[in-house]
Structures are given as C-alpha cells and as structure tokens.
Design a protein around this motif. Structure first.
Motif, PDB file in Angstrom:
ATOM      1  N   SER A  33      12.368  -4.809 -15.407  1.00  0.00           N
ATOM      2  CA  SER A  33      13.040  -4.045 -14.418  1.00  0.00           C
ATOM      3  C   SER A  33      12.614  -4.172 -12.956  1.00  0.00           C
ATOM      4  N   ALA A  34      13.532  -4.147 -11.926  1.00  0.00           N
ATOM      5  CA  ALA A  34      13.008  -4.211 -10.481  1.00  0.00           C
ATOM      6  C   ALA A  34      13.110  -2.746  -9.943  1.00  0.00           C
TER       7      ALA A  34
ATOM      8  N   GLY B 165       2.777 -15.755 -16.977  1.00  0.00           N
ATOM      9  CA  GLY B 165       1.586 -15.613 -18.099  1.00  0.00           C
ATOM     10  C   GLY B 165       1.932 -15.185 -19.174  1.00  0.00           C
ATOM     11  N   GLU B 166       1.241 -15.346 -20.403  1.00  0.00           N
ATOM     12  CA  GLU B 166       1.651 -15.017 -21.569  1.00  0.00           C
ATOM     13  C   GLU B 166       0.612 -13.810 -22.046  1.00  0.00           C
ATOM     14  N   ASN B 167      -0.368 -13.818 -21.437  1.00  0.00           N
ATOM     15  CA  ASN B 167      -1.399 -12.622 -21.702  1.00  0.00           C
ATOM     16  C   ASN B 167      -1.122 -11.229 -21.396  1.00  0.00           C
ATOM     17  N   SER B 168      -0.824 -10.474 -22.612  1.00  0.00           N
ATOM     18  CA  SER B 168      -0.279  -9.123 -22.293  1.00  0.00           C
ATOM     19  C   SER B 168      -1.357  -8.355 -21.760  1.00  0.00           C
ATOM     20  N   THR B 169      -2.575  -8.553 -21.838  1.00  0.00           N
ATOM     21  CA  THR B 169      -3.800  -7.666 -21.296  1.00  0.00           C
ATOM     22  C   THR B 169      -3.816  -8.131 -19.609  1.00  0.00           C
ATOM     23  N   TRP B 170      -3.537  -9.303 -19.182  1.00  0.00           N
ATOM     24  CA  TRP B 170      -3.685  -9.787 -17.843  1.00  0.00           C
ATOM     25  C   TRP B 170      -2.112 -10.049 -17.277  1.00  0.00           C
ATOM     26  N   ALA B 171      -1.389  -9.543 -17.575  1.00  0.00           N
ATOM     27  CA  ALA B 171      -0.004  -9.845 -17.295  1.00  0.00           C
ATOM     28  C   ALA B 171       0.316  -9.678 -15.702  1.00  0.00           C
ATOM     29  N   ARG B 172       1.214 -10.412 -15.142  1.00  0.00           N
ATOM     30  CA  ARG B 172       1.443 -10.262 -13.741  1.00  0.00           C
ATOM     31  C   ARG B 172       2.982 -10.495 -13.575  1.00  0.00           C
ATOM     32  N   VAL B 173       3.601  -9.600 -13.154  1.00  0.00           N
ATOM     33  CA  VAL B 173       5.322  -9.341 -12.868  1.00  0.00           C
ATOM     34  C   VAL B 173       5.491  -9.443 -11.397  1.00  0.00           C
ATOM     35  N   LEU B 174       6.462 -10.390 -11.006  1.00  0.00           N
ATOM     36  CA  LEU B 174       7.057 -10.112  -9.986  1.00  0.00           C
ATOM     37  C   LEU B 174       8.620  -9.931  -9.841  1.00  0.00           C
ATOM     38  N   ARG B 175       8.803  -8.868  -9.261  1.00  0.00           N
ATOM     39  CA  ARG B 175      10.015  -8.117  -9.393  1.00  0.00           C
ATOM     40  C   ARG B 175      10.637  -7.749  -7.943  1.00  0.00           C
ATOM     41  N   ALA B 176      12.006  -7.910  -8.026  1.00  0.00           N
ATOM     42  CA  ALA B 176      12.979  -7.646  -6.925  1.00  0.00           C
ATOM     43  C   ALA B 176      14.028  -7.001  -7.109  1.00  0.00           C
TER      44      ALA B 176
ATOM     45  N   ASN C  16      13.952  -3.996  -2.602  1.00  0.00           N
ATOM     46  CA  ASN C  16      12.430  -3.641  -2.918  1.00  0.00           C
ATOM     47  C   ASN C  16      11.678  -5.061  -3.514  1.00  0.00           C
ATOM     48  N   VAL C  17      10.474  -5.492  -3.169  1.00  0.00           N
ATOM     49  CA  VAL C  17      10.032  -6.684  -3.839  1.00  0.00           C
ATOM     50  C   VAL C  17       8.475  -6.150  -4.264  1.00  0.00           C
ATOM     51  N   ALA C  18       8.263  -6.513  -5.477  1.00  0.00           N
ATOM     52  CA  ALA C  18       6.866  -5.843  -5.823  1.00  0.00           C
ATOM     53  C   ALA C  18       6.136  -6.901  -6.802  1.00  0.00           C
ATOM     54  N   LEU C  19       4.963  -6.629  -6.648  1.00  0.00           N
ATOM     55  CA  LEU C  19       3.825  -7.708  -7.503  1.00  0.00           C
ATOM     56  C   LEU C  19       2.826  -6.803  -8.305  1.00  0.00           C
ATOM     57  N   GLU C  20       3.126  -6.852  -9.537  1.00  0.00           N
ATOM     58  CA  GLU C  20       2.513  -5.965 -10.323  1.00  0.00           C
ATOM     59  C   GLU C  20       1.473  -6.701 -11.591  1.00  0.00           C
TER      60      GLU C  20
ATOM     61  N   VAL D 298       1.735  -3.817  -5.788  1.00  0.00           N
ATOM     62  CA  VAL D 298       1.876  -3.624  -4.189  1.00  0.00           C
ATOM     63  C   VAL D 298       3.493  -3.883  -3.950  1.00  0.00           C
ATOM     64  N   THR D 299       4.092  -2.808  -3.608  1.00  0.00           N
ATOM     65  CA  THR D 299       5.548  -2.937  -3.354  1.00  0.00           C
ATOM     66  C   THR D 299       6.029  -2.705  -1.744  1.00  0.00           C
ATOM     67  N   TYR D 300       7.128  -3.598  -1.489  1.00  0.00           N
ATOM     68  CA  TYR D 300       7.677  -3.453  -0.093  1.00  0.00           C
ATOM     69  C   TYR D 300       9.061  -2.735  -0.532  1.00  0.00           C
ATOM     70  N   ILE D 301       9.298  -1.839   0.187  1.00  0.00           N
ATOM     71  CA  ILE D 301      10.534  -1.108   0.049  1.00  0.00           C
ATOM     72  C   ILE D 301      11.209  -0.784   1.484  1.00  0.00           C
ATOM     73  N   GLY D 302      12.628  -1.115   1.102  1.00  0.00           N
ATOM     74  CA  GLY D 302      13.604  -0.941   2.417  1.00  0.00           C
ATOM     75  C   GLY D 302      14.703   0.015   2.083  1.00  0.00           C
ATOM     76  N   ALA D 303      15.367   0.497   3.048  1.00  0.00           N
ATOM     77  CA  ALA D 303      16.448   1.381   2.774  1.00  0.00           C
ATOM     78  C   ALA D 303      17.234   1.563   4.354  1.00  0.00           C
ATOM     79  N   ARG D 304      18.498   1.273   4.262  1.00  0.00           N
ATOM     80  CA  ARG D 304      19.235   1.471   5.477  1.00  0.00           C
ATOM     81  C   ARG D 304      20.480   2.139   5.156  1.00  0.00           C
ATOM     82  N   GLY D 305      20.327   3.524   5.913  1.00  0.00           N
ATOM     83  CA  GLY D 305      21.603   4.346   5.560  1.00  0.00           C
ATOM     84  C   GLY D 305      22.424   4.213   6.660  1.00  0.00           C
TER      85      GLY D 305
END
Length: 815
Positions: free
Chosen positions: A131-132, A663-674, A746-750, A761-768
């Motif tokens: 998910s993002a 990466g495939e290692n579940s204990t050292w997984a890295r996810v980039l989400r947006a 948003n853009v996040a590295l987990e 670390v997540t960057y979040i933006g919102a414009r109303g």
C-alpha cells in the motif's frame, strides 16, 4: 459545545507506532503466493486461516499463478495452514491481523507426505508491501500497558505523525488537525459504521448538523463510543487512503470492538484517587481557602465467552466514572456599600452575586475568593454478540449506551465568571449496529453494516446560594408564561469587572443517524476488486431557550446606565424557536489492487460523493436564503424552500498508489511507496447554524437608552417571530457552492530491521482548494442588517517530512 476537563497529569514516554496499509473495511485480508523449493508455482494448494480464539475457519486454493487471497477476516490472531498432496504441510502460527490490514505471506512447500508438518515460527512481516496509504495502528496490548488519562484513547491519536491539537472555537469544533486539514474534517467509525453523529449544547448546531464531529462524552472523551476495555484496536489513516474511505479529507479513525472467544474471560478494574496526600493549590493556600475535595472513582469490568462453542460468542463491557475535580477562583462582585445604595428593585440582582470576602477592586466592586469541586459522571455499557451461521455466513450485533454529565461552577466568559452560577452539561449516546459477512464463493465475499445512533446534549445554567448569594426567582428573570421549569433562560451582564450569571435552559441538541454500508470483494487472478456504497441519513434537532433577557450595565455606579441608577445601558429580550433539519450523504466507490509483479503492487480506484444541502424536516419550516448576492445593494429574500445551494454531482475522486519491494529477505525488507488522490469534504461547514438566525430568531432593543430596569411587563414581552424584512441576521451560502476538495500525495521509504522493528521516512503533501469561508456583510441594503455568506474562497497548502519507528511486541517490549 461539548465541554472538556483535564483531571490530572500523567507523564510517560512511548514510541509512536505507525504502519502503512491498504484499506479494507474494518476487516483484514491475507494474500500471498505458494511455490515449491525450485520456485515453481503450486496450483490448487489449500490455504486455511484459523482464528486462534474462536476456531472459525476460512479457506481457499491457489490460482494458476500460485496466488491466494482471503478477504474479510476479522482482526485478531490466526494460524495459517497450507497443504497440497505430494508436499509437506506447512503451518505458520501467531499471525496477527489488525483492522483493515492486507498482509502478504508467501509459502515454500517441500516435497514429502502431507502427514508431515513444518512449523514456521515467524508471523506476519513487520513491513507492509501492498500500500501507499499512511496510517497508524494501535492495538489492545499497546493500550492496556499505557496510563491513559481519563481512560480515553484520544491521547494515542495525538501520537500519530501529522496530528496536532487545535483549540475548539464556535465555528471550528473539532479536537485535532491531521496533515493540515480542518479539525472538523476527521471521520470516526466503529465496527465499520459512522460515529460522526455528535451534537452540542449550543443554540446553533454549526458543524454537528451535517455529521462532521464524533459523539463524545460530556467531558469530551471517546468513552461514550467505546470503552477502552471494549476496544480491540483502532487505526488512523492520515494520507492517500483507498477509495473505500472518504466523506472527509482528514484523519479516518477506524475502531473495532472486542468479541467473545471460546474461553470465558473477564476482568475488573478500579482507579481511585483523593486529596488525602495532595498539597494545597498555591492560590488556595495564599488566600487561606479550604482545600477543595478531589475524588476520582473509575471502575468497571468486562466479560466474554461462548454461548455455543465455535458458533456463538458474547462480550459485555461496563464502565463508570465519579469525579470531583478541585478548583479555585477569584472574581469581582458588587461590594456591600453598592448593595445598600442600589434601588430596591435592583438589590435582588446584586445580591445574586456571592458576598465579597476580599479587598476593594474599584467603584462598587470587591473581590470574592473561594474553592470548590466540579462534579462529573460517566457510564458506558455495551454488549456484543457474534454468531457463525455457517462456514460462509457470520453475523454480529452491538448495542452501546453511555450517559455522562459535567457541572462547572463559574463557567462564564473568560474573566467574567460568577461563582453562584453553574453550567450543567448532560450527554447521552445510543448506538445499535448489526452486520453480516457472507462468502459467495472462494473468491467473492460481501459484508453489510446497518446502524442507528443518537446523541442528545443539553446545556443548562442554575444559580445557587454559593458564597452567600441569593438566587433570583423566576419572576425577576422571565415575563409571564416563562420560567426555569419550562426550560427557558435569563442572563445579566455587568461590564465593569463583575461577570455574567444565568438561570435556566440554554439549549438541547439531538442528532440521529442511520447508516447503511455494503462492500463487495472479488478476487480474480492477480486483481483484488472491491466495490461499495455508503448511505447516511441525519436528523439533527435544535431546541434552544425560548426566551432570554440580556441586560448590560456600564458599571456598579449611579450614573445613567449604571447598576445603581435603575437603568441599563442596553437591554434586549430575545426569542428562539425549535427546528429540525435533515441531511443526507451518499458515496460509491470501486477499487482494484493489482499485483503487477511479485515486487510491485498498484492500488487504484475512484470514489463518488453526493452531499445535498441541509434542509428542514418540514418544508414549511425550511430556512430562507437570498438571491442577488452578486450585487448586495439589490439583495432580496428568495422564496421559502429555495435550496441553500445547488447539489453538485461531479464529485469524482480518483486515487492511485504504488508499492515496490526491494529484496526478498522478509526480515530486512525495503519498500518504496507513493500515492496520490483527490478527497472531498461534506461541504456544509457552519451552515448548520442556519436555524439560529432568520427566521428562527427575533429580538428587540429597548429604547430609549439607557432604559429603565427591571423592565416593565410590556418591554419584557417577547418580540414576535416574523418572516418579513428587515432581517437582523441571516446565514446563507453561495448558490453555486461546491464541495471542498483536497489533493494529497506522499512518497515513503520503509525499512524493516530484523523481524520486529521498522523505520520509515515519509514526505506528505496536501493542497486544499474550494475550501469554505464565511464572510459577513453589514447593512448591504435597508432590508438586511447582517448577511453571513459561506463560499469557496479559502485555500490551504501543507508539506511535511515524517520519520517514524515501530517495534512490534517482542520480548515484552512494544513501541
């Protein structure tokens, strides 16, 4: 307005718990892939999810690509079993699914006999790869081990990145802001249905009329919705949530209540505090006052278990609070000399203040100091029953009732408190929710929720003999036909330091809600489709005081307009009438989660919101609006029944999110989400106050000024309600009003750190854009004194960098 109080301070340190997820109603989903040791897909393998507490089983088989999906699983602990003829059976225990989780678990089968079993110790991965969405989950274990002040979980919401506490004001009555959104843009739900049916004791209902605020207790706590001991867990989504969620662009707080299990469990608690070991407050000690009483009893318990093993379960929760909260104040009151010098007709009004016991403060005034305790109460009762009709159909029902009250002595305007007057706030919350989850096949399921809720809040003032005061009889406050017992109100003001006191009803507001939600889930190949509708009907009712008499004096002097002169600088009798409104919301959505590859998942969809304007329950009592806003000089009343604004139907909100696993290692997984999405608001804002103005309100100013006081029977008579100009005050909307919208991204590295910890670390933006703003026009033409216009002229922008750390419960530590 729902009042709040803080009982005592507790200092503690915690790590904020944050998780990203793809939303799936209140239930959770389990997905994954089954392969053999050569990495070839295993087709037709049976995947079984068994609820540890209830032995409820759900199963499916893997597809031609080796993938499986189990939707609409109740949150809680599970044991996952995978078996296929020719392979060893594999078991993964202790898989915890949280509210709205979508967990991905992959399995690797070894060749052998199905009678052989391999047990995998690891549970669900700590990093979500699907998910993002940016969110926080707080489970029951976390809650049970924290010292929650007042046993309400609002303080845990405040730990969420992007959440800040906001002051509650007349036209913005929420408690907190999420990622720069307005405080009335947060949406609470309990067991999948709306909990935004809060009311206030104000005369104008403001945002509560459109269902923008949760139904809280008299002291502002969430105990009225769910007692802490009855809560399984909750999740707050803060950015780019899936199309299933919306109606408002702020935080989406989803609460799930506890169910019974196959084992009988129960607990009882009692929190007790008094002033036996407390030191005197500094101000109490400095003024030689007695130490006010402190008493807190918060007690209750829960019980749950089976009515029929593996089939029917119950869970009951009871909580009660009895609180005496200490306080002390120094106020200004008429001195002894002014009470003697006042005309006989004015002496009762001055004697309604406490007798001074301090130094002189100026012309006609002296200090009064005293200590006291403010009482408050709360009760919360809930019962939930779950029933498994068959392997493919489960039902549940929950009823919750929570009355509460809060008395505040001297609760007037800041610096103008009168200790012989008490503000009494009462609240009563009822909710009834029923739901069903139906499996229509191995890859199709449907869940439906139906709810009826109500919230009643009453605000009343009462004078007493505190500090030697002599309460005023009704005959001096109200004209003939009105009295305290008939729930009306009277006020007196002194502007030279002495404050306001009041007697009688201020207002009773009632909000009723019916909510129907239906969600259909379909798994086809690498796609998980979901469609749903959400309809909400609201019936707010405002019953303000029928009569009020406001008198303003220039001071406790004998000058004209002074309290000793027998005249008042300003006197205004007012009348209000009761009115009921109606509001409706309709939403529909469709979304798809597509496993593009084993490492890349895309979630996309669209939501559609329709929110017609508020209207009256009876067309004959519809509020008025105006025509000619473009030229205020020619502004006129529109025919009664004209909608406040035209309903908009183009409120389509697309949303998309990507999650890429490195990466495939579940204990050292890295996810980039947006993620990116459009989010609409209810679009009514403070328009719920429309029934507090024309034509539901009338007043008259007694002339000439200063005016003789007390008023004659003729002057005190209530002014007539009229629908003819001139209009004193009217609340209207731009006839082309649009739903406010917010663009979020948003853009996040987990990164997971071992099997129990993660950091992101997540960057979040919102414009109303097209946000609501109220503008007041004074005397635009002879027919109007004041016109308050709500339009779409406001905007907002928000940018944030959010860093979070999570530790799953491991070796007795969670954070």
């Amino acid at each position: 307005m729902t009042a709040r109080s803080r009982y005592f301070a507790t200092v503690f340190f915690v790590f904020t718990l944050n998780v990203a997820f793809r939303a799936q109603s209140t239930n959770a989903s389990l997905t994954g892939r089954v392969t053999d040791i050569s990495n070839a897909v295993v087709v037709g393998a049976t995947v079984i999810a068994i609820a540890t507490d209830t032995n409820v089983r759900r199963e499916t088989t893997t597809s031609s690509s080796g993938e499986f999906s189990l939707a609409n699983l109740a949150p809680g602990p599970y044991r996952i079993e995978v078996e296929k003829e020719g392979f060893k059976k594999i078991v993964r225990p202790d898989v915890i699914l949280h509210v709205q989780d979508v967990q991905e678990l992959d399995f690797e089968l070894e060749i052998g006999s199905v009678s052989e079993t391999l047990t995998v110790a690891a549970g669900a991965p700590v990093v979500d790869t699907q998910s993002a969405t940016v969110s926080t989950v707080v489970d029951r274990t976390f809650v049970e081990n924290l010292p929650l002040n007042g046993r309400s979980f609002q303080t845990l919401i405040m730990l969420t990145p992007g959440v800040v506490v906001t002051p509650t004001v007349f036209n913005d009555q929420g408690q907190f802001s999420v990622n720069g959104q307005r405080a009335d843009a947060n949406y609470f739900s309990v067991d999948g249905v709306s909990a935004n049916f809060g009311a206030t004791g104000y005369v104008p209902m403001m945002q509560t009329a459109s269902g923008a605020l949760p139904a809280l207790s008299a002291s502002g706590g969430t105990n009225s919705l769910v007692s802490v001991d009855a809560m399984q867990e909750f999740r707050i989504q803060t950015s780019t949530f899936a199309p299933e969620f919306g109606r408002t662009p702020g935080g989406q707080i989803s609460i799930v209540t506890r169910s019974g299990t196959n084992a009988f469990h129960g607990s009882a608690f009692e929190y007790f505090r008094n002033d036996a070991l407390d030191a005197k407050d500094w101000f109490v000690n400095a003024n030689g006052l007695p130490k006010p009483e402190t008493r807190q009893h918060d007690f209750g318990g829960v019980a749950g278990g089976p009515l029929v093993n593996d089939q029917t379960f119950f869970f009951v929760s009871v909580e009660a609070l009895r609180l005496q909260q200490p306080s002390s104040q120094q106020t200004a009151v008429p001195d002894a000399a002014s009470r003697q010098q006042a005309p006989p007709s004015m002496r009762p009004y001055l004697n309604a203040y406490p007798v001074p016991n301090g130094a002189a403060l100026g012309p006609g005034l002296a200090a009064f100091n005293d200590s006291f305790s403010n009482p408050s109460t709360l009760e919360a009762y809930s019962v939930r029953v779950d029933h498994l009709v068959s392997a493919g159909l489960s039902l549940f029902g929950r009823y919750n009732y929570s009355p509460s009250s809060l008395d505040q002595r001297g609760a007037g305007f800041p610096g103008a408190a009168v200790l012989s007057s008490t503000n009494s706030l009462s609240s009563s919350v009822h909710t009834l929710t029923i739901g069903a989850t139906h499996l229509l096949g191995q890859r199709t399921s449907n869940e439906v929720r139906a709810n009826y809720s109500s919230h009643r809040v009453g605000l009343r003032y009462a004078m007493d003999d505190f500090g030697g005061a002599v309460p005023l009889p009704d005959s001096l406050l109200f004209p003939s036909g009105y009295s305290y017992s008939s729930a009306n109100s009277g006020f007196l003001f002194l502007i030279n330091g002495a404050g306001e006191y009041a007697q009688g009803k201020f207002g009773i507001d009632v909000q009723r809600q019916m909510n129907l939600v239906d969600n259909l889930s379909v798994v086809t190949g690498s796609h998980q489709l979901k469609f749903g509708v959400d309809y909400r009907w609201l019936a707010p009712n405002s019953s303000p005081f029928a009569y009020r008499q406001a008198a303003l004096f220039t001071g406790v002097t004998a000058a004209p307009g002074g309290a000793l002169s027998g005249t008042a600088a300003f006197v205004q009798p007012l009348v209000f009438v009761e009115n009921s409104l109606r509001s409706q919301n309709f939403s529909a959505y469709g979304q798809d989660t597509w496993s593009v590859t084993r490492r890349l998942t895309a979630t996309y969809g669209v939501r559609w919101d329709v929110n017609p304007p508020l209207k009256a329950a009876d067309p004959a009592n519809d509020p008025f609006t105006v025509v000619g806003l473009d030229n205020p000089a020619t502004l006129t009343l529109a025919p009664r029944g004209t909608p406040l604004y035209a309903t908009t139907y183009g409120n389509v909100a697309p949303r998309v999110g990507l999650a890429f696993q490195s990466g495939e290692n579940s204990t050292w997984a890295r996810v980039l989400r947006a993620g990116f999405g459009t989010f609409y608001d209810l679009g009514q804002g403070s328009l719920g106050g429309v029934t507090s103005y024309f034509p539901y309100f009338a007043s008259k100013v007694i002339q000439p000024s200063p005016a003789p006081f007390p008023l004659s029977a003729q002057d005190a008579a209530p002014p007539p309600i009229t629908t003819s100009p001139p209009v004193v005050t009217i609340l209207v909307a731009d006839p082309h009003l649009k739903l406010p919208k917010t663009y979020q991204w948003n853009v996040a590295l987990e990164q997971s750190i071992g099997a129990s910890e993660m950091v992101s670390v997540t960057y979040i933006g919102a414009r109303g854009r097209d946000l609501l703003r109220s503008t007041q026009l004074f005397n635009p033409n002879p027919s109007f004194q004041s016109v308050i216009v709500t339009d779409n002229s406001a905007t907002s922008d928000y940018h944030a960098l959010q860093v979070k750390f999570q530790r799953r419960l491991s070796r007795g530590t969670q954070g």
